[in-house]
Scaffold this motif. Structure first.
Motif, PDB file in Angstrom:
ATOM      1  N   VAL A   1       0.779  -1.302   0.092  1.00 58.30           N
ATOM      2  CA  VAL A   1      -0.116  -0.023   0.066  1.00 58.30           C
ATOM      3  C   VAL A   1       0.884   1.170  -0.119  1.00 58.30           C
ATOM      4  O   VAL A   1       1.869   1.167   0.650  1.00 58.30           O
ATOM      5  CB  VAL A   1      -0.969  -0.018   1.252  1.00 58.30           C
ATOM      6  CG1 VAL A   1      -0.252  -0.255   2.399  1.00 58.30           C
ATOM      7  CG2 VAL A   1      -2.016   1.114   1.128  1.00 58.30           C
ATOM      8  N   LYS A   2       0.764   2.328  -0.667  1.00 58.75           N
ATOM      9  CA  LYS A   2       1.419   3.319  -0.883  1.00 58.75           C
ATOM     10  C   LYS A   2       0.440   4.590  -0.402  1.00 58.75           C
ATOM     11  O   LYS A   2      -0.827   4.854  -0.820  1.00 58.75           O
ATOM     12  CB  LYS A   2       1.645   3.701  -2.229  1.00 58.75           C
ATOM     13  CG  LYS A   2       2.708   2.929  -2.951  1.00 58.75           C
ATOM     14  CD  LYS A   2       3.029   3.144  -4.326  1.00 58.75           C
ATOM     15  CE  LYS A   2       3.946   2.183  -4.958  1.00 58.75           C
ATOM     16  NZ  LYS A   2       4.535   2.696  -6.186  1.00 58.75           N
ATOM     17  N   LEU A   3       0.829   4.996   0.682  1.00 57.22           N
ATOM     18  CA  LEU A   3       0.192   6.198   1.436  1.00 57.22           C
ATOM     19  C   LEU A   3       0.697   7.464   1.361  1.00 57.22           C
ATOM     20  O   LEU A   3       2.026   7.750   1.440  1.00 57.22           O
ATOM     21  CB  LEU A   3       0.082   5.988   2.942  1.00 57.22           C
ATOM     22  CG  LEU A   3      -0.662   4.641   3.368  1.00 57.22           C
ATOM     23  CD1 LEU A   3      -0.443   4.138   5.039  1.00 57.22           C
ATOM     24  CD2 LEU A   3      -1.931   4.414   3.033  1.00 57.22           C
ATOM     25  N   VAL A   4      -0.334   8.605   1.050  1.00 59.58           N
ATOM     26  CA  VAL A   4       0.349   9.778   0.788  1.00 59.58           C
ATOM     27  C   VAL A   4       0.759  10.328   2.288  1.00 59.58           C
ATOM     28  O   VAL A   4      -0.097  10.322   3.358  1.00 59.58           O
ATOM     29  CB  VAL A   4      -0.737  10.860   0.400  1.00 59.58           C
ATOM     30  CG1 VAL A   4      -0.178  12.214   0.117  1.00 59.58           C
ATOM     31  CG2 VAL A   4      -1.098  10.469  -1.026  1.00 59.58           C
ATOM     32  N   ARG A   5       1.797  11.012   2.379  1.00 62.32           N
ATOM     33  CA  ARG A   5       2.553  11.445   3.661  1.00 62.32           C
ATOM     34  C   ARG A   5       1.651  12.661   4.201  1.00 62.32           C
ATOM     35  O   ARG A   5       1.226  13.316   3.292  1.00 62.32           O
ATOM     36  CB  ARG A   5       4.005  11.784   3.504  1.00 62.32           C
ATOM     37  CG  ARG A   5       4.987  11.083   3.523  1.00 62.32           C
ATOM     38  CD  ARG A   5       6.299  11.717   3.397  1.00 62.32           C
ATOM     39  NE  ARG A   5       7.405  10.725   3.151  1.00 62.32           N
ATOM     40  CZ  ARG A   5       8.116  10.186   4.528  1.00 62.32           C
ATOM     41  NH1 ARG A   5       8.142  10.474   5.480  1.00 62.32           N
ATOM     42  NH2 ARG A   5       9.209   9.147   4.039  1.00 62.32           N
TER      43      ARG A   5
ATOM     44  N   VAL B   1      -2.346  -0.873 -10.383  1.00 60.53           N
ATOM     45  CA  VAL B   1      -3.095  -0.727  -9.252  1.00 60.53           C
ATOM     46  C   VAL B   1      -4.059  -1.311  -9.272  1.00 60.53           C
ATOM     47  O   VAL B   1      -4.874  -1.415  -9.952  1.00 60.53           O
ATOM     48  CB  VAL B   1      -3.445   1.042  -9.214  1.00 60.53           C
ATOM     49  CG1 VAL B   1      -4.105   1.044  -8.092  1.00 60.53           C
ATOM     50  CG2 VAL B   1      -2.069   1.807  -9.033  1.00 60.53           C
ATOM     51  N   VAL B   2      -4.350  -2.132  -7.995  1.00 58.31           N
ATOM     52  CA  VAL B   2      -5.518  -3.034  -7.770  1.00 58.31           C
ATOM     53  C   VAL B   2      -6.749  -2.428  -7.052  1.00 58.31           C
ATOM     54  O   VAL B   2      -7.836  -3.054  -6.942  1.00 58.31           O
ATOM     55  CB  VAL B   2      -5.187  -4.450  -7.601  1.00 58.31           C
ATOM     56  CG1 VAL B   2      -4.510  -5.151  -8.618  1.00 58.31           C
ATOM     57  CG2 VAL B   2      -4.518  -4.660  -6.005  1.00 58.31           C
ATOM     58  N   GLY B   3      -6.560  -1.487  -6.295  1.00 55.86           N
ATOM     59  CA  GLY B   3      -7.434  -0.627  -5.500  1.00 55.86           C
ATOM     60  C   GLY B   3      -6.856   0.617  -4.840  1.00 55.86           C
ATOM     61  O   GLY B   3      -5.737   0.955  -5.043  1.00 55.86           O
TER      62      GLY B   3
ATOM     63  N   MET C   1      -1.019  -2.049  -4.699  1.00 54.34           N
ATOM     64  CA  MET C   1      -0.743  -2.940  -5.990  1.00 54.34           C
ATOM     65  C   MET C   1      -0.094  -4.097  -5.478  1.00 54.34           C
ATOM     66  O   MET C   1       0.610  -4.096  -4.491  1.00 54.34           O
ATOM     67  CB  MET C   1       0.360  -2.101  -6.606  1.00 54.34           C
ATOM     68  CG  MET C   1       1.651  -1.432  -6.140  1.00 54.34           C
ATOM     69  SD  MET C   1       2.782  -0.750  -7.190  1.00 54.34           S
ATOM     70  CE  MET C   1       1.808   0.582  -8.009  1.00 54.34           C
ATOM     71  N   PRO C   2       0.171  -5.242  -6.509  1.00 49.77           N
ATOM     72  CA  PRO C   2       0.878  -6.422  -6.170  1.00 49.77           C
ATOM     73  C   PRO C   2       2.290  -6.098  -5.732  1.00 49.77           C
ATOM     74  O   PRO C   2       2.785  -4.877  -6.301  1.00 49.77           O
ATOM     75  CB  PRO C   2       0.730  -6.989  -7.548  1.00 49.77           C
ATOM     76  CG  PRO C   2      -0.468  -6.588  -7.977  1.00 49.77           C
ATOM     77  CD  PRO C   2      -0.330  -5.171  -7.757  1.00 49.77           C
TER      78      PRO C   2
END
Length: 163
Positions: free
Chosen positions: A28-32, A66-68, A78-79
């Protein structure tokens, strides 16, 4: 959860396996978050670019999908793509870089590091996914065409494409 990776605008975590339905590893990539006034603009820009570019047909075979994602772009999933223990084929990556640079609808714009070269050229932005090299960090590619958005999403317009 421990931080898997991070950049100036985003934090990347590998999702624990008990959070994932089915098989596979995901990140998961989260915006800071900024301490005073909201969220990091560069992280939000990177997330939106990745969300939309993963839907853009010509580039889909070159990026980890990106899957969600959140409808506001603050997070995406993403995977997992392997970056370590790889035998890097720089010629194969260079070929993919050239293909992406020549595509209509996208423009690599982010530069950095000591060399000032495009992010697209950095090995750390590539990984192995489904048996091939794919970009796993492609928030440095500007969108220069219209890519449809889902009805519930905030409308995104790439700032590098504005007059």
């Amino acid at each position: 959860m421990e931080i898997y990776d991070s950049g100036a605008g985003r934090l990347v975590y590998e999702l624990p396996s008990d959070w994932v339905l089915g098989e596979g590893r995901y990140v998961v990539k989260l915006v800071r978050s900024k301490k005073k006034d909201g969220f990091d603009d560069s992280g939000l820009l990177q997330n939106w670019r990745e969300i939309l570019l993963s839907r853009y047909g010509p580039i889909q075979d070159h990026v980890v999908p990106v899957v969600g994602s959140g409808e506001n772009g603050l997070w995406l999933v993403m995977p997992y793509a392997e970056q370590y223990n790889l035998d890097w084929d720089h010629d194969a990556i260079d070929e993919k870089v050239d293909m992406i640079k020549s595509m209509d609808g996208v423009e690599p714009v982010a530069r950095g590091g000591f060399s000032g070269s495009l992010d697209l050229n950095w090995t750390e932005n590539w990984g192995a996914y489904n048996g091939e090299y794919r970009l796993l960090d492609y928030g440095g590619i500007a969108i220069t065409t219209s890519i449809p958005q889902y009805e519930n999403e905030l409308i995104f317009s790439d700032p590098s494409n504005r007059p």
